[in-house]
Enzyme design. Sequence first.
Site, PDB file in Angstrom:
ATOM      1  N   GLU A 272       0.900  -1.270   0.116  1.00 40.14           N
ATOM      2  CA  GLU A 272      -0.017  -0.014  -0.042  1.00 40.14           C
ATOM      3  C   GLU A 272       1.012   1.320  -0.245  1.00 40.14           C
ATOM      4  O   GLU A 272       1.869   1.425   0.720  1.00 40.14           O
ATOM      5  CB  GLU A 272      -1.068  -0.015   1.230  1.00 40.14           C
ATOM      6  CG  GLU A 272      -1.709   1.155   1.445  1.00 40.14           C
ATOM      7  CD  GLU A 272      -2.504   1.229   2.840  1.00 40.14           C
ATOM      8  OE1 GLU A 272      -3.513   1.814   2.760  1.00 40.14           O
ATOM      9  OE2 GLU A 272      -1.977   0.352   3.823  1.00 40.14           O
ATOM     10  N   LYS A 333      -9.639   2.064  -2.777  1.00 38.78           N
ATOM     11  CA  LYS A 333      -9.973   1.324  -1.415  1.00 38.78           C
ATOM     12  C   LYS A 333     -11.199   2.052  -1.206  1.00 38.78           C
ATOM     13  O   LYS A 333     -11.611   3.336  -1.342  1.00 38.78           O
ATOM     14  CB  LYS A 333      -9.025   1.869  -0.521  1.00 38.78           C
ATOM     15  CG  LYS A 333      -9.091   1.225   1.008  1.00 38.78           C
ATOM     16  CD  LYS A 333      -8.280   1.632   1.924  1.00 38.78           C
ATOM     17  CE  LYS A 333      -8.358   0.963   3.451  1.00 38.78           C
ATOM     18  NZ  LYS A 333      -7.406   1.461   4.306  1.00 38.78           N
ATOM     19  N   CYS A 388      -5.132  -2.865   3.226  1.00 37.47           N
ATOM     20  CA  CYS A 388      -5.063  -2.582   4.611  1.00 37.47           C
ATOM     21  C   CYS A 388      -6.227  -3.023   5.448  1.00 37.47           C
ATOM     22  O   CYS A 388      -6.527  -4.339   5.199  1.00 37.47           O
ATOM     23  CB  CYS A 388      -4.514  -1.400   4.670  1.00 37.47           C
ATOM     24  SG  CYS A 388      -4.147  -1.004   6.529  1.00 37.47           S
TER      25      CYS A 388
END
Length: 516
Positions: A272, A333, A388
């Site tokens: 990430e 995301k 994440c």
Amino acid sequence: MTPARLRLIPWLAAALCGALAAPGQAPWGLWPLTLLGMAGMLWLVARAPRPRAAFARALIAGLAHFAPVMAWIIDPFLVDAAVTAWMAPFALALMALGMALFWAVPALLVAWATRRPVARIWLLALALLAFEDARGVILTGFPWALSGHIWIGTPPDQIAAYGGALLLSALTLGLSAALATVALRLKQRRWLRGGVVAAVAAVALLGVWLAGTARLAQPLPEGPGVTLRLVQANVPQDLKWQHDLVRGFYQRHLDLSAAPSDTPPDLVIWPETAAPFFLDRSGDGLEMAAEAARVPLIMGIQRRETDAEGVQRYYNSLAVLAADGTVGAVYDKHHLVPFGEYIPLLGDYAARNGWGGLAAQALSGYTPGPGPALLDLGPAGMALPLICYEAVFPRDLRTDQRPGWILQATNDAWFGTSIGPYQHFAQARLRAIETGLPLVRAANTGISAFVDARGRVTASLPLDQMGALDAVLPGALPPTPYVRWGDLPWHIALGLAMLAMLAWGLKRIQLSRQAD
């Protein structure tokens, strides 16, 4: 001993039980202690003289439990210690208190519903399960440190393929309730009843353990035969964006991507926010990455775009880079971290005023993407990307088309080398078991790993180590029962159970008033 000191004994015992239950979570994995601690908490609540005493005992136990389990929450505030370190104790205290309320409120409801100690034990176990379910949904959810997570890495974790993390929590709470019942029956000198409950609990645990062991012994299907390379550059978060160090950190990613190997990789994966530039303003960064990898590359990167209203939006993304440097599919995301990547409830007001959250490199915070999506990676098949925090939520893995594997790109450097990265990794492993899909995890500071479709780690790089990890993508299993059902049966069953409990409590109060 004075009466005031005597009244402190149950509170001290509650704190001891809550703390005793903590080491069952990763990285310790001492699940027998969790069973003992939870049983002690159930026993204390069952014997509380009044509902408010039950509330206080459960609250104290919850505080003593969640404070050590969630201690990693202070680490992000120490990244820029001069500015944010003062917030750390408040963050831990509020987090522990908020999660402890998910123990205390059920204790209050159960103590209000019945005065019978054995009934309280089992109703509280049921209510705690219902509140764990609710904790995964309320305010976007936070299903971290569930009581069922203590089984990850042991054979019983395999039952998650049938009922998810909540089935594991039901196992934990059921066994804890059985232990508390045995202790209560022994105190009442009802040896036979206590012995029967103990025997049933032992048989249940043994049965689940043997069933999990048998499932782990079954062979797995072959994978697509592609080799993946995970890049773990081990960039400290407090130095990550320093202007004079950024180029060197980027070079680490390039060097690790280009490192020679006996079996050249078919796909390279970065963690990430690995790229120190925006996707729309990359300069020669993308060309450098493509030249280093020489094969398709999945890059953690931020990107910007201006919407129809003129508001500049920022996204935490993964971009697929072809071997010639052209950008293919992009995933944004969609499940953002409250106060880390955006400020809840403020929406565009925060974006216009530069309030982005602790972890958002973009000052105005991130905008959520449209939702779960798949990446077509050619010979590597269809991958479900997670960035994440998204790996914490089973519902973020539900797509119309079944993927061939799960890809998690994360930056756990925010949590240093504390317990946080281990707990995050454990939950990612659970997603593999629930779905029957292999999981590939690229983490900036670790733990980067390949996990097979039954949650076993087949290759990994440890925390706080720089390196590149090459391994063959494991094969996938057919869809599990949990993939078909999800948590909907739990929502319905536990919701009805709580309504029945409330109705039972109201009826008891009504009968009590009539008797008076």
